[in-house]
Write a protein that holds these residues in place. Structure first.
Motif, PDB file in Angstrom:
ATOM      1  N   GLU A 242       0.713  -1.101   0.154  1.00 51.01           N
ATOM      2  CA  GLU A 242      -0.037   0.358  -0.161  1.00 51.01           C
ATOM      3  C   GLU A 242       0.920   1.040   0.083  1.00 51.01           C
ATOM      4  O   GLU A 242       0.530   1.772  -0.996  1.00 51.01           O
ATOM      5  N   GLU A 243       1.668   1.302   0.016  1.00 54.02           N
ATOM      6  CA  GLU A 243       2.431   2.064   0.982  1.00 54.02           C
ATOM      7  C   GLU A 243       3.616   2.986   0.021  1.00 54.02           C
ATOM      8  O   GLU A 243       3.858   4.197  -1.123  1.00 54.02           O
ATOM      9  N   ALA A 244       4.263   1.656  -0.841  1.00 57.67           N
ATOM     10  CA  ALA A 244       4.826   1.236  -2.491  1.00 57.67           C
ATOM     11  C   ALA A 244       3.725   2.297  -3.490  1.00 57.67           C
ATOM     12  O   ALA A 244       4.152   3.485  -4.319  1.00 57.67           O
ATOM     13  N   ALA A 245       2.178   1.605  -3.370  1.00 54.55           N
ATOM     14  CA  ALA A 245       1.414   2.135  -4.185  1.00 54.55           C
ATOM     15  C   ALA A 245       1.174   3.877  -4.558  1.00 54.55           C
ATOM     16  O   ALA A 245       1.198   4.594  -5.652  1.00 54.55           O
ATOM     17  N   ALA A 246       1.153   4.182  -3.044  1.00 50.74           N
ATOM     18  CA  ALA A 246       0.723   5.874  -2.612  1.00 50.74           C
ATOM     19  C   ALA A 246       1.871   6.462  -3.121  1.00 50.74           C
ATOM     20  O   ALA A 246       1.495   7.237  -3.866  1.00 50.74           O
ATOM     21  N   LEU A 247       3.209   5.763  -2.852  1.00 53.83           N
ATOM     22  CA  LEU A 247       4.052   6.184  -3.356  1.00 53.83           C
ATOM     23  C   LEU A 247       4.807   6.015  -4.665  1.00 53.83           C
ATOM     24  O   LEU A 247       5.090   7.653  -4.825  1.00 53.83           O
ATOM     25  N   LEU A 248       4.342   5.715  -5.450  1.00 54.19           N
ATOM     26  CA  LEU A 248       4.351   4.935  -7.052  1.00 54.19           C
ATOM     27  C   LEU A 248       3.493   6.541  -7.916  1.00 54.19           C
ATOM     28  O   LEU A 248       3.875   6.823  -8.869  1.00 54.19           O
ATOM     29  N   ALA A 249       2.057   6.622  -7.439  1.00 51.95           N
ATOM     30  CA  ALA A 249       1.309   7.203  -7.266  1.00 51.95           C
ATOM     31  C   ALA A 249       1.575   8.686  -7.117  1.00 51.95           C
ATOM     32  O   ALA A 249       1.032   9.723  -8.481  1.00 51.95           O
ATOM     33  N   ALA A 250       2.210   9.258  -6.278  1.00 52.64           N
ATOM     34  CA  ALA A 250       2.469  10.278  -6.624  1.00 52.64           C
ATOM     35  C   ALA A 250       4.180  10.673  -7.213  1.00 52.64           C
ATOM     36  O   ALA A 250       4.067  11.750  -7.495  1.00 52.64           O
TER      37      ALA A 250
END
Length: 132
Positions: free
Chosen positions: A73-81
């Motif tokens: 989840e954290e990686a997905a949020a960072l990749l989206a940002a």
């Protein structure tokens, strides 16, 4: 389609993270200094880190079906940002550093997973199918 689902490759081929290269990229990103690094360098490094993170996430299992691990989840949020090219250089720099820290963590998880899989397959006779 959620951000987590977008991280999983559509092809059935398994993507393997090169742990040494990934760690070197994370170290290189963390060595960059805000005042002396150009926006182009930050974006190029962000792209490298993103590729490594996608490979790591494709290799790592989720905690349970339909429920991603917190790191996913954290990686997905960072990749989206990281996909927002309009961010200020300062924000882009810190997002790049966050990606580098997540990549370090994911590389460690991949390494532990491979070590566990290797230990589990240690008693398998040669020529037999190994877990994987």
């Amino acid at each position: 389609m959620t951000d987590i689902e977008r991280l999983t490759p559509e092809t059935p081929e398994r993507v393997t993270l090169d742990i040494g290269v990934a760690r070197a990229a994370a170290d290189e990103a963390l060595a960059l200094q805000l005042g002396t690094t150009t926006r182009v360098q930050i974006e190029a490094m962000t792209d490298r880190l993103t590729g490594h993170i996608r490979s790591a996430l494709a290799e790592l299992p989720r905690d349970s079906p339909g429920k991603p691990a917190p790191t996913h989840e954290e990686a997905a949020a960072l990749l989206a940002a990281a996909r927002t090219g309009a961010a200020l250089a300062h924000s882009a720099y810190h997002a790049m550093r966050d990606l580098a820290f997540v990549l370090r963590h994911l590389a460690g998880r991949c390494e532990k997973g491979r070590a566990a899989a290797g230990a589990a397959g240690a008693g398998v006779p040669p020529g037999s199918l190994t877990p994987g």
